[in-house]
Motif scaffolding. Sequence first.
Motif, PDB file in Angstrom:
ATOM      1  N   VAL A 261       0.450  -4.074  -0.152  1.00  0.00           N
ATOM      2  CA  VAL A 261       0.160  -3.704  -1.541  1.00  0.00           C
ATOM      3  C   VAL A 261       0.677  -2.301  -1.850  1.00  0.00           C
ATOM      4  CG1 VAL A 261      -1.664  -3.265  -3.222  1.00  0.00           C
ATOM      5  CG2 VAL A 261      -1.846  -5.221  -1.671  1.00  0.00           C
ATOM      6  N   SER A 262       0.396  -1.345  -0.959  1.00  0.00           N
ATOM      7  CA  SER A 262       0.681   0.062  -1.246  1.00  0.00           C
ATOM      8  C   SER A 262       2.153   0.420  -1.096  1.00  0.00           C
ATOM      9  CB  SER A 262      -0.170   0.962  -0.346  1.00  0.00           C
ATOM     10  OG  SER A 262       0.089   0.699   1.026  1.00  0.00           O
ATOM     11  N   LEU A 263       2.820  -0.062  -0.047  1.00  0.00           N
ATOM     12  CA  LEU A 263       4.207   0.343   0.203  1.00  0.00           C
ATOM     13  C   LEU A 263       5.167  -0.092  -0.908  1.00  0.00           C
ATOM     14  CD1 LEU A 263       6.255   1.711   2.005  1.00  0.00           C
ATOM     15  CD2 LEU A 263       6.462  -0.416   3.320  1.00  0.00           C
ATOM     16  N   PRO A 264       5.180  -1.361  -1.336  1.00  0.00           N
ATOM     17  CA  PRO A 264       6.087  -1.719  -2.444  1.00  0.00           C
ATOM     18  C   PRO A 264       5.800  -0.938  -3.720  1.00  0.00           C
ATOM     19  CG  PRO A 264       5.261  -3.694  -1.352  1.00  0.00           C
ATOM     20  CD  PRO A 264       4.470  -2.551  -0.817  1.00  0.00           C
ATOM     21  N   LEU A 265       4.522  -0.644  -3.987  1.00  0.00           N
ATOM     22  CA  LEU A 265       4.170   0.115  -5.175  1.00  0.00           C
ATOM     23  C   LEU A 265       4.751   1.524  -5.120  1.00  0.00           C
ATOM     24  CD1 LEU A 265       2.542   0.397  -7.816  1.00  0.00           C
ATOM     25  CD2 LEU A 265       0.580   1.099  -6.418  1.00  0.00           C
ATOM     26  N   ILE A 266       4.636   2.166  -3.966  1.00  0.00           N
ATOM     27  CA  ILE A 266       5.143   3.535  -3.812  1.00  0.00           C
ATOM     28  C   ILE A 266       6.666   3.551  -3.873  1.00  0.00           C
ATOM     29  CG2 ILE A 266       5.346   5.447  -2.167  1.00  0.00           C
ATOM     30  CD1 ILE A 266       2.458   4.778  -1.296  1.00  0.00           C
ATOM     31  N   ILE A 267       7.315   2.576  -3.244  1.00  0.00           N
ATOM     32  CA  ILE A 267       8.783   2.504  -3.298  1.00  0.00           C
ATOM     33  C   ILE A 267       9.249   2.296  -4.734  1.00  0.00           C
ATOM     34  CG2 ILE A 267      10.788   1.131  -2.627  1.00  0.00           C
ATOM     35  CD1 ILE A 267       9.387   0.588   0.041  1.00  0.00           C
ATOM     36  N   TRP A 268       8.602   1.391  -5.452  1.00  0.00           N
ATOM     37  CA  TRP A 268       8.957   1.174  -6.864  1.00  0.00           C
ATOM     38  C   TRP A 268       8.752   2.445  -7.676  1.00  0.00           C
ATOM     39  CZ3 TRP A 268       5.465   1.642 -10.941  1.00  0.00           C
ATOM     40  CH2 TRP A 268       5.990   1.342 -12.205  1.00  0.00           C
ATOM     41  N   HIS A 269       7.672   3.158  -7.386  1.00  0.00           N
ATOM     42  CA  HIS A 269       7.368   4.388  -8.115  1.00  0.00           C
ATOM     43  C   HIS A 269       8.476   5.408  -7.939  1.00  0.00           C
ATOM     44  CE1 HIS A 269       3.909   7.326  -9.328  1.00  0.00           C
ATOM     45  NE2 HIS A 269       4.662   6.981 -10.334  1.00  0.00           N
ATOM     46  N   VAL A 270       8.971   5.555  -6.710  1.00  0.00           N
ATOM     47  CA  VAL A 270      10.035   6.518  -6.430  1.00  0.00           C
ATOM     48  C   VAL A 270      11.350   6.052  -7.035  1.00  0.00           C
ATOM     49  CG1 VAL A 270      11.408   7.578  -4.589  1.00  0.00           C
ATOM     50  CG2 VAL A 270       8.924   7.419  -4.362  1.00  0.00           C
ATOM     51  N   ARG A 271      11.651   4.744  -6.916  1.00  0.00           N
ATOM     52  CA  ARG A 271      12.903   4.227  -7.467  1.00  0.00           C
ATOM     53  C   ARG A 271      12.939   4.341  -8.991  1.00  0.00           C
ATOM     54  NH1 ARG A 271      16.223   0.665  -4.780  1.00  0.00           N
ATOM     55  NH2 ARG A 271      17.417   0.876  -6.714  1.00  0.00           N
ATOM     56  N   SER A 272      11.769   4.366  -9.624  1.00  0.00           N
ATOM     57  CA  SER A 272      11.726   4.460 -11.084  1.00  0.00           C
ATOM     58  C   SER A 272      12.093   5.858 -11.582  1.00  0.00           C
ATOM     59  CB  SER A 272      10.345   4.072 -11.606  1.00  0.00           C
ATOM     60  OG  SER A 272       9.358   4.972 -11.144  1.00  0.00           O
ATOM     61  N   GLY A 273      12.161   6.837 -10.660  1.00  0.00           N
ATOM     62  CA  GLY A 273      12.651   8.152 -11.041  1.00  0.00           C
ATOM     63  C   GLY A 273      11.606   9.247 -10.965  1.00  0.00           C
ATOM     64  N   PRO A 274      12.060  10.484 -10.830  1.00  0.00           N
ATOM     65  CA  PRO A 274      11.138  11.622 -10.709  1.00  0.00           C
ATOM     66  C   PRO A 274      10.310  11.861 -11.963  1.00  0.00           C
ATOM     67  CG  PRO A 274      13.401  12.382 -10.967  1.00  0.00           C
ATOM     68  CD  PRO A 274      13.473  10.911 -10.756  1.00  0.00           C
ATOM     69  N   ASP A 275      10.854  11.520 -13.129  1.00  0.00           N
ATOM     70  CA  ASP A 275      10.086  11.732 -14.355  1.00  0.00           C
ATOM     71  C   ASP A 275       8.861  10.823 -14.390  1.00  0.00           C
ATOM     72  OD1 ASP A 275      10.050  13.105 -17.013  1.00  0.00           O
ATOM     73  OD2 ASP A 275      10.061  11.037 -17.722  1.00  0.00           O
ATOM     74  N   ASN A 276       8.992   9.629 -13.833  1.00  0.00           N
ATOM     75  CA  ASN A 276       7.860   8.715 -13.764  1.00  0.00           C
ATOM     76  C   ASN A 276       6.790   9.248 -12.817  1.00  0.00           C
ATOM     77  OD1 ASN A 276       6.365   6.392 -14.287  1.00  0.00           O
ATOM     78  ND2 ASN A 276       7.311   5.249 -12.633  1.00  0.00           N
ATOM     79  N   ILE A 277       7.227   9.816 -11.689  1.00  0.00           N
ATOM     80  CA  ILE A 277       6.277  10.437 -10.753  1.00  0.00           C
ATOM     81  C   ILE A 277       5.560  11.593 -11.439  1.00  0.00           C
ATOM     82  CG2 ILE A 277       6.044  11.665  -8.556  1.00  0.00           C
ATOM     83  CD1 ILE A 277       8.522  10.184  -7.583  1.00  0.00           C
ATOM     84  N   GLY A 278       6.323  12.390 -12.195  1.00  0.00           N
ATOM     85  CA  GLY A 278       5.722  13.515 -12.912  1.00  0.00           C
ATOM     86  C   GLY A 278       4.736  13.068 -13.973  1.00  0.00           C
TER      87      GLY A 278
ATOM     88  N   SER B 229       4.507  21.030 -12.276  1.00  0.00           N
ATOM     89  CA  SER B 229       3.333  21.789 -11.823  1.00  0.00           C
ATOM     90  C   SER B 229       2.193  20.847 -11.445  1.00  0.00           C
ATOM     91  CB  SER B 229       2.880  22.778 -12.901  1.00  0.00           C
ATOM     92  OG  SER B 229       2.504  22.112 -14.093  1.00  0.00           O
ATOM     93  N   SER B 230       2.070  19.714 -12.133  1.00  0.00           N
ATOM     94  CA  SER B 230       1.049  18.716 -11.778  1.00  0.00           C
ATOM     95  C   SER B 230       1.354  18.088 -10.422  1.00  0.00           C
ATOM     96  CB  SER B 230       0.970  17.628 -12.851  1.00  0.00           C
ATOM     97  OG  SER B 230       0.580  18.152 -14.101  1.00  0.00           O
ATOM     98  N   ILE B 231       2.636  17.820 -10.166  1.00  0.00           N
ATOM     99  CA  ILE B 231       3.036  17.271  -8.871  1.00  0.00           C
ATOM    100  C   ILE B 231       2.690  18.257  -7.755  1.00  0.00           C
ATOM    101  CG2 ILE B 231       5.002  16.589  -7.448  1.00  0.00           C
ATOM    102  CD1 ILE B 231       6.336  15.554 -10.004  1.00  0.00           C
ATOM    103  N   ILE B 232       2.998  19.538  -7.972  1.00  0.00           N
ATOM    104  CA  ILE B 232       2.707  20.559  -6.965  1.00  0.00           C
ATOM    105  C   ILE B 232       1.205  20.648  -6.704  1.00  0.00           C
ATOM    106  CG2 ILE B 232       2.758  23.040  -6.491  1.00  0.00           C
ATOM    107  CD1 ILE B 232       5.428  23.143  -8.015  1.00  0.00           C
ATOM    108  N   ALA B 233       0.415  20.637  -7.770  1.00  0.00           N
ATOM    109  CA  ALA B 233      -1.039  20.728  -7.618  1.00  0.00           C
ATOM    110  C   ALA B 233      -1.582  19.548  -6.818  1.00  0.00           C
ATOM    111  CB  ALA B 233      -1.705  20.795  -8.988  1.00  0.00           C
ATOM    112  N   LEU B 234      -1.143  18.332  -7.135  1.00  0.00           N
ATOM    113  CA  LEU B 234      -1.631  17.152  -6.426  1.00  0.00           C
ATOM    114  C   LEU B 234      -1.089  17.095  -5.000  1.00  0.00           C
ATOM    115  CD1 LEU B 234      -1.530  14.395  -9.183  1.00  0.00           C
ATOM    116  CD2 LEU B 234      -3.537  15.457  -8.154  1.00  0.00           C
ATOM    117  N   GLN B 235       0.096  17.650  -4.785  1.00  0.00           N
ATOM    118  CA  GLN B 235       0.632  17.741  -3.428  1.00  0.00           C
ATOM    119  C   GLN B 235      -0.288  18.586  -2.552  1.00  0.00           C
ATOM    120  OE1 GLN B 235       3.089  16.486  -1.754  1.00  0.00           O
ATOM    121  NE2 GLN B 235       3.867  17.949  -0.251  1.00  0.00           N
ATOM    122  N   ILE B 236      -0.790  19.679  -3.102  1.00  0.00           N
ATOM    123  CA  ILE B 236      -1.708  20.555  -2.359  1.00  0.00           C
ATOM    124  C   ILE B 236      -3.075  19.905  -2.210  1.00  0.00           C
ATOM    125  CG2 ILE B 236      -2.917  22.774  -2.426  1.00  0.00           C
ATOM    126  CD1 ILE B 236      -0.438  23.916  -3.853  1.00  0.00           C
TER     127      ILE B 236
END
Length: 378
Positions: free
Chosen positions: A121-138, A12-19
């Motif tokens: 700076v931003s692209l490697p950070l975002i790629i690492w964030h996604v590769r670390s898994g959806p729970d980390n994004i959440g 729900s936090s992901i959805i809120a920040l997506q909006i």
Amino acid sequence: MGKRKTTDRKISSIIALQIIGSSLVISSVGPAMQDSWIAIIIGVGLSILLTWVYGALLKLYPDRGFLQIFQEAFGNTAGKAVCGLYAAYAIFAGAQTFYIYDEFIKIVGLNETPQVAILMVSLPLIIWHVRSGPDNIGSCAKFLLPIVLIFVGLTFLLAIPFMDVDNLKPVLGSGPTALVHGTFSALVAPLGEIVLVVPFFGVADRNIKPLRVMVKGILIGSAVLLMATLRNLMILGAPTCRLFLFASYDAVGVISIGDFVSRISVLIGINLVLSGIVRIDVSLYAASLSVSEALGTRGSTRPAACCGLLMVVLGYILYNNVLSAVNFIPYIPTISIPFQFIFPLIALITGKIKGAGRKKQAGNGTGERQQRRENAEN
């Protein structure tokens, strides 16, 4: 499917920040002008109906991820083709956000810094964030959401002395056609873009209720979007809002309380960057999963690096400058319709028909066994 561990609060936090992050991409004033806040309210109601379709799909296939459902409903080949189309849609959405996000940072805060340096700076950070898994994004979204809510609430309160309610008049003065257009735009972007968050339910706790989680996220994100829209309209007015590329940032920039409180726009800049990063995370994760499903390697985020690079390159191919990116925004609803409405609805109808057929066959099989048993007894 992998280990199910992402909680309802994280999604729900992901959805809120997506909006909320959409305010970085989409102007607070749409075709409805001063009635844009009304269009958002109506759009929220319609988006809840849309989430019912997504929730019904996930309930119909409880052991399948959102993208795997299309392979169950349409067949293996057609389903993989649909996953490929979703990958293209997610990459396009991410490219749009990434390009404007990059331009926003450069224009507002780092105008002397080369864009290549920002991307490094931003692209490697975002790629690492996604590769670390959806729970980390959440987890990241769960941590950032309260900060964003506090900043938005604070800027709204500080902006009250600078607001003029007359800027919202005449109410419904934009006309029915503009209001319908504005409502549709609000429904498709940003509210309908939660379709990119639905794949997160594939790694969610089995006990959560997807419909309730999606509605909760929509209500939180829409409340912030509504507050920001009202704030911008009452400070700047609808005609002036349309002149600014980043209306939220410029509207809050007028706040100044003596020599003590000034440069409040920095808070909005932080908000837009934080929510924008989560928005890019969502697009990149959805794109990675879609490519993985299309290639037959289920649940993998290995394509994240390739998809991330493609997003950046596509953004610079499509747009010459930030103005061209903003001018393309009115066309986004047309592109989004198949992915937000048509494919999920067809999958739901197909799944219902197949489910009814299986039940009928099971019922016929039971009847035949009962008849054979009765004949044997006689």
